[in-house]
Motif scaffolding. Structure first.
Motif, mmCIF file in Angstrom:
data_model
loop_
_atom_site.group_PDB
_atom_site.id
_atom_site.type_symbol
_atom_site.label_atom_id
_atom_site.label_comp_id
_atom_site.label_asym_id
_atom_site.label_seq_id
_atom_site.Cartn_x
_atom_site.Cartn_y
_atom_site.Cartn_z
ATOM 1 N N ARG A 152 -16.317 -21.917 52.786
ATOM 2 C CA ARG A 152 -17.364 -21.562 53.752
ATOM 3 C C ARG A 152 -18.105 -22.821 54.193
ATOM 4 O O ARG A 152 -18.469 -23.668 53.371
ATOM 5 C CB ARG A 152 -18.348 -20.569 53.131
ATOM 6 C CG ARG A 152 -19.513 -20.213 54.059
ATOM 7 C CD ARG A 152 -20.516 -19.301 53.369
ATOM 8 N NE ARG A 152 -21.060 -19.867 52.148
ATOM 9 C CZ ARG A 152 -22.018 -20.788 52.102
ATOM 10 N NH1 ARG A 152 -22.520 -21.308 53.228
ATOM 11 N NH2 ARG A 152 -22.462 -21.238 50.944
ATOM 12 N N HIS A 153 -18.343 -22.909 55.531
ATOM 13 C CA HIS A 153 -19.168 -23.982 56.091
ATOM 14 C C HIS A 153 -20.634 -23.725 55.730
ATOM 15 O O HIS A 153 -21.047 -22.582 55.551
ATOM 16 C CB HIS A 153 -19.046 -24.012 57.622
ATOM 17 C CG HIS A 153 -17.791 -24.647 58.122
ATOM 18 N ND1 HIS A 153 -17.558 -26.007 58.055
ATOM 19 C CD2 HIS A 153 -16.691 -24.100 58.724
ATOM 20 C CE1 HIS A 153 -16.390 -26.270 58.577
ATOM 21 N NE2 HIS A 153 -15.838 -25.137 58.999
ATOM 22 N N PRO A 154 -21.424 -24.807 55.668
ATOM 23 C CA PRO A 154 -22.877 -24.601 55.516
ATOM 24 C C PRO A 154 -23.448 -23.840 56.718
ATOM 25 O O PRO A 154 -22.991 -24.006 57.853
ATOM 26 C CB PRO A 154 -23.428 -26.024 55.432
ATOM 27 C CG PRO A 154 -22.254 -26.870 54.993
ATOM 28 C CD PRO A 154 -21.057 -26.218 55.619
ATOM 29 N N TYR A 155 -24.403 -23.003 56.467
ATOM 30 C CA TYR A 155 -25.142 -22.245 57.488
ATOM 31 C C TYR A 155 -24.257 -21.260 58.269
ATOM 32 O O TYR A 155 -24.590 -20.877 59.381
ATOM 33 C CB TYR A 155 -25.847 -23.197 58.468
ATOM 34 C CG TYR A 155 -26.726 -24.201 57.780
ATOM 35 C CD1 TYR A 155 -27.937 -23.818 57.213
ATOM 36 C CD2 TYR A 155 -26.317 -25.539 57.688
ATOM 37 C CE1 TYR A 155 -28.735 -24.762 56.559
ATOM 38 C CE2 TYR A 155 -27.101 -26.464 57.030
ATOM 39 C CZ TYR A 155 -28.321 -26.063 56.466
ATOM 40 O OH TYR A 155 -29.096 -26.993 55.822
ATOM 41 N N THR A 156 -23.116 -20.889 57.704
ATOM 42 C CA THR A 156 -22.266 -19.872 58.346
ATOM 43 C C THR A 156 -21.900 -18.798 57.315
ATOM 44 O O THR A 156 -21.950 -19.035 56.094
ATOM 45 C CB THR A 156 -20.964 -20.477 58.907
ATOM 46 O OG1 THR A 156 -20.221 -21.070 57.820
ATOM 47 C CG2 THR A 156 -21.261 -21.522 59.965
ATOM 48 N N ASN B 178 -25.143 -25.133 51.971
ATOM 49 C CA ASN B 178 -24.132 -25.915 51.257
ATOM 50 C C ASN B 178 -22.759 -25.295 51.500
ATOM 51 O O ASN B 178 -22.627 -24.177 52.008
ATOM 52 C CB ASN B 178 -24.423 -25.937 49.754
ATOM 53 C CG ASN B 178 -24.433 -24.542 49.140
ATOM 54 O OD1 ASN B 178 -24.730 -23.571 49.819
ATOM 55 N ND2 ASN B 178 -24.097 -24.449 47.860
ATOM 56 N N TYR B 179 -21.731 -26.038 51.106
ATOM 57 C CA TYR B 179 -20.379 -25.512 51.162
ATOM 58 C C TYR B 179 -20.171 -24.547 49.978
ATOM 59 O O TYR B 179 -20.790 -24.679 48.922
ATOM 60 C CB TYR B 179 -19.342 -26.642 51.086
ATOM 61 C CG TYR B 179 -19.282 -27.507 52.323
ATOM 62 C CD1 TYR B 179 -18.466 -27.146 53.384
ATOM 63 C CD2 TYR B 179 -20.037 -28.673 52.413
ATOM 64 C CE1 TYR B 179 -18.401 -27.932 54.528
ATOM 65 C CE2 TYR B 179 -19.985 -29.463 53.555
ATOM 66 C CZ TYR B 179 -19.173 -29.085 54.603
ATOM 67 O OH TYR B 179 -19.118 -29.867 55.731
ATOM 68 N N ASP B 180 -19.261 -23.617 50.167
ATOM 69 C CA ASP B 180 -19.006 -22.645 49.104
ATOM 70 C C ASP B 180 -17.562 -22.151 49.226
ATOM 71 O O ASP B 180 -16.910 -22.328 50.271
ATOM 72 C CB ASP B 180 -19.977 -21.469 49.202
ATOM 73 C CG ASP B 180 -19.984 -20.616 47.939
ATOM 74 O OD1 ASP B 180 -19.419 -21.052 46.920
ATOM 75 O OD2 ASP B 180 -20.559 -19.497 47.963
#
Length: 250
Positions: A167-171, A194-196
């Motif tokens: 996952r991209h940050p803020y998405t 953050n990335y996840d």
């Protein structure tokens, strides 16, 4: 004593007639009539001795039968008896019918396995978008298609799949696992700074020619840097293999 008893019996007035041949009294054929003996008041004599027992009487008829009595309570169970001796061995049974023959091919389960990586990230999409994994690591049997991103089952059986996505940050992230276009499982991750990564796995039955694949949900984005987005699967056993094992009694 005897004379006194006679007198007691003659307490009532007695009229009698005597005919006899008594000389010097009334002469032959004389008749004495009208002789009355007055009642005598005398004391009772002593009690006589007990007489001998009389003879037994005749047996009377049988009496009427009485009513049945109430049933008694059940008794306590008896002590268990000793174990009997073992019986003799029975006769050998008839031989069963011959089973169906199996050839070697029916016992062989096809080898099916694949694993692939998504090289490029996907920006936010407006509609559901298939995820194609372009970098193939393993594709035993060549049943994963790197052009359309779908795996097609070569035989009916039980399959296992696992998938991971970044996952991209803020998405937001939402990836769906579809079987023949229908949702069976999914992964998701809410937006953060953050990335996840998120992952899931599934054990599923597929009929021959069923297809499975991953789709990115509308309004979401996918991060594929550092090879974090992957899709893998393999067949555990086929329906034919299960049938063959059951026929062998395993």
């Amino acid at each position: 004593m005897f004379s006194r008893n006679i007198i007691l019996l003659l307490l009532l007035q007695v009229s009698f007639r005597v005919r006899g041949d008594v000389d010097g009294v009334n002469g032959p054929g004389a008749t004495l009539t009208g002789v009355s003996l007055a009642a005598c008041s005398c004391p009772p004599g002593p009690q006589g001795s007990v007489g001998s027992p009389g003879f037994p009487g005749i047996q009377g008829p049988p009496g009427i039968p009485g009513n049945h009595g109430n049933h008694g309570n059940n008794g306590f169970p008896g002590v268990a008896g000793a174990k009997g001796t073992e019986g003799s061995k029975g006769q050998k049974g008839d031989r069963g019918d011959k089973g169906d023959s199996l050839d070697a091919a029916s016992l062989i389960t096809p080898k099916v396995a694949f694993s692939a990586i998504r090289s490029l990230s996907i920006s936010s999409v407006d509609v559901d978008t298939p995820i194609v994994f372009d970098h193939i690591i393993v594709n035993t049997g060549s049943h994963y298609n790197s052009t359309n991103g779908k795996f097609r089952a070569p035989v009916s059986g039980i399959y296992y799949f696992t998938f991971h996505a970044g996952r991209h940050p803020y998405t937001n992230l939402y990836v769906k696992f579809l079987k023949n276009g229908l949702l069976e499982a999914a992964i998701s991750s809410n937006a953060a700074d953050n990335y996840d990564t998120a992952s899931n796995s599934i054990l599923i039955h597929l009929d021959q020619s069923d297809s499975v694949g991953l789709t990115l949900g509308a309004g979401h984005a996918l991060y594929s840097g550092y090879k974090v987005t992957t899709f893998s699967g393999f067949m555990l056993f086929s329906d034919d293999g299960l049938l063959a094992e059951s026929r062998l009694g395993n």
